[in-house]
Design an enzyme around this catalytic site. Sequence first.
Site, PDB file in Angstrom:
ATOM      1  N   ASP A 109      20.038  13.677  -1.263  1.00  0.00           N
ATOM      2  CA  ASP A 109      20.578  14.570  -0.244  1.00  0.00           C
ATOM      3  C   ASP A 109      19.873  15.920  -0.369  1.00  0.00           C
ATOM      4  OD1 ASP A 109      22.571  15.428   1.702  1.00  0.00           O
ATOM      5  OD2 ASP A 109      23.847  13.881   0.815  1.00  0.00           O
ATOM      6  N   ASP A 209      20.835  17.389   5.038  1.00  0.00           N
ATOM      7  CA  ASP A 209      22.179  17.841   5.387  1.00  0.00           C
ATOM      8  C   ASP A 209      22.149  18.950   6.442  1.00  0.00           C
ATOM      9  OD1 ASP A 209      25.118  17.892   4.413  1.00  0.00           O
ATOM     10  OD2 ASP A 209      24.568  20.005   4.327  1.00  0.00           O
ATOM     11  N   GLU A 262      20.915  14.845   9.220  1.00  0.00           N
ATOM     12  CA  GLU A 262      22.281  14.935   9.749  1.00  0.00           C
ATOM     13  C   GLU A 262      22.314  16.026  10.819  1.00  0.00           C
ATOM     14  OE1 GLU A 262      26.820  15.812   8.315  1.00  0.00           O
ATOM     15  OE2 GLU A 262      25.203  17.219   7.926  1.00  0.00           O
ATOM     16  N   HIS A 335      31.070   9.972   3.807  1.00  0.00           N
ATOM     17  CA  HIS A 335      32.018  10.719   2.969  1.00  0.00           C
ATOM     18  C   HIS A 335      32.800  11.772   3.741  1.00  0.00           C
ATOM     19  CE1 HIS A 335      28.453  13.093   3.398  1.00  0.00           C
ATOM     20  NE2 HIS A 335      29.088  14.147   2.920  1.00  0.00           N
ATOM     21  N   ASP A 336      32.480  11.976   5.011  1.00  0.00           N
ATOM     22  CA  ASP A 336      33.180  12.980   5.822  1.00  0.00           C
ATOM     23  C   ASP A 336      34.126  12.337   6.832  1.00  0.00           C
ATOM     24  OD1 ASP A 336      31.725  15.074   4.669  1.00  0.00           O
ATOM     25  OD2 ASP A 336      30.116  14.916   6.154  1.00  0.00           O
TER      26      ASP A 336
HETATM   27  C1  NOJ Z   1      27.621  17.856   5.872  1.00  0.00           C
HETATM   28  C2  NOJ Z   1      28.067  17.093   4.672  1.00  0.00           C
HETATM   29  O1  NOJ Z   1      28.080  15.729   4.982  1.00  0.00           O
HETATM   30  C3  NOJ Z   1      29.439  17.623   4.324  1.00  0.00           C
HETATM   31  O2  NOJ Z   1      30.075  16.848   3.342  1.00  0.00           O
HETATM   32  C4  NOJ Z   1      29.285  19.051   3.880  1.00  0.00           C
HETATM   33  O3  NOJ Z   1      30.569  19.600   3.670  1.00  0.00           O
HETATM   34  C5  NOJ Z   1      28.568  19.890   4.940  1.00  0.00           C
HETATM   35  N1  NOJ Z   1      27.432  19.228   5.512  1.00  0.00           N
HETATM   36  C6  NOJ Z   1      28.075  21.167   4.321  1.00  0.00           C
HETATM   37  O4  NOJ Z   1      27.019  20.911   3.442  1.00  0.00           O
END
Ligand code: NOJ
Length: 563
Positions: A109, A209, A262, A335-336
């Site tokens: 990541d 990210d 992302e 994970h989100d």
């Molecule tokens: C996206 C990540 O997937 C998330 O878990 C994170 O809180 C935010 N970006 C900030 O890095």
Amino acid sequence: MTQQRQTQNSRIDREWWKEAVVYQVYPRSFNDSDGDGIGDIPGITERVDYLDDLGVDVVWLSPVYDSPNHDNGYDIRDYRAINEEFGDMADWERLRDELHDRDMKLIMDLVVNHTSNEHEWFQRSRREEGEYADYYHWVEGEPDEPPNDWESLFGGSAWSWDDEREAWYLHVFNENQPDLNWRNPDVREAVKGVVTWWVEQGIDGFRMDAISHLSKPEGYPAGDPDEPGPSGSEHYTFGPRLGEYLDELGTVVPDGAMSAGEMGGADADDAREFVQRGDCLDMVFHFDHLDVDQADDWTDDNWGEWSLPEFEELMTRNQREVAEPAWDALFLGNHDHPRIVSRFGDESERRRSATCIATFLLTMRGTPYLYQGQELGMTNAEFDDLSEIDDAMTVGLVEDMLESGTVDSFDDVREAVNYRSRDHARTPMQWADDEAAGFSEGDPWLPVNDNYDEINAAEARADDESVFHHYRRLIDLREDDPVFVYGDYDTLVADDEQFYAFTRELDGERRLVVCNWSDEPATFAPADFTADDTEVLLANYDDAPTDPVGATFRPFEAVVYAY
Ligand code: NOJ
């Protein structure tokens, strides 16, 4: 590194990452080897054979870098060091080697929109030390008057006052995650140095990210009240120089490495544009298909309601307008996000609905991503109080609503929290029907889901009919059959409330996927479609219909055919 493969009629740009299935590990919750209740790198290494058995090709490691953990590692204090809780560089090298020995790849990541406020760069920047002074977005002013009305994605103002420098700094996420100033060429060089260093450690690519937030406009213009989302997000998302920055970042991503960006806020057009743009991004995580079940407001009571035709329309658009002309990341969770079975399936038909969703995901065009526990059909947890939540985003947003009086109590947002909390995905991996689900010999940092006695890897591996084995068979099927990777996609029953059915075709080879995505039996009757000589390649019930057109499919029955 593009190899081209000549098949009968079509040329295919073959890439290893198009043919791969990726498995995301959230290290804190995966496997704890030393009993401190926190997953770690040796713990992941212990499970490499498990991943190999499942058949995945790539492991994406969520951040393992040194971090004070305000956002579980997405706030990095040192890009070149491993978080002590997770082990050290020698542990990481062992993991890399164990993966590579089994022909699996490792991607890391890359979190470079922001750092931790404890990163040396920020510490030096707040002291205005030489070149570091301009590493972040600083604005002078009065301590009670932020530079503008921008709101953070994690609640509250996107600006925090720093007493040491006596100035405001910008943070799109929480106050411990100051945004790097990408306008500064020294910052871009420093980030490229991080990329190069990790490439030299032998990794195979990156998941990048929050990449849509890198560029912020000069002068920080006020938010437009007509725009959706947090105030100002239209300025700090897809900012004016984003493409330029990505191009520059792409110069240090080697040919042959995989990169997935992302891009919160991206739709199909953005995703295609950024993948086609050049060398930086091979695919983009865009979340438009995951908007289908979002309510407008935290106090609404329709969180989680969604319709299959709308979902299908979005997925079909992504297939036609992103995956076919460019390439796409295929995912329904990470994970989100909540657990996939709880969100798009049916917990009371867990096994069937999980395998139905798996069938859909693994037979589409794009690179499929599995999030840890998805292969077991793990489900959501239940949260009764804010104190039970660790997730910085949910806590930040809810505290902000309580403080501003937008809501009176947790009860007003309980449903939304139970729907949205990122902790659903972060409860520890369920390995066995043992204390702490076999995740740890200590007290897990986040409680394990109570259903671990029923849902766990040991049980699943022993049962040939399990969700795990269905994923394993689907991965096998995909790897042996280029039609699933490279074939064209066509949808068959676009407006159907129960069926999601589509075809894939490559050089005259045809596949049909029929999913009854509902808890009621249904007859499959597509208009203007016939399929002769159908052969069942994989099914999640015994005795699947051999002749699908006109047949009745049972609840969550999903069948893959060649025809
Ligand atoms: C996206 C990540 O997937 C998330 O878990 C994170 O809180 C935010 N970006 C900030 O890095």
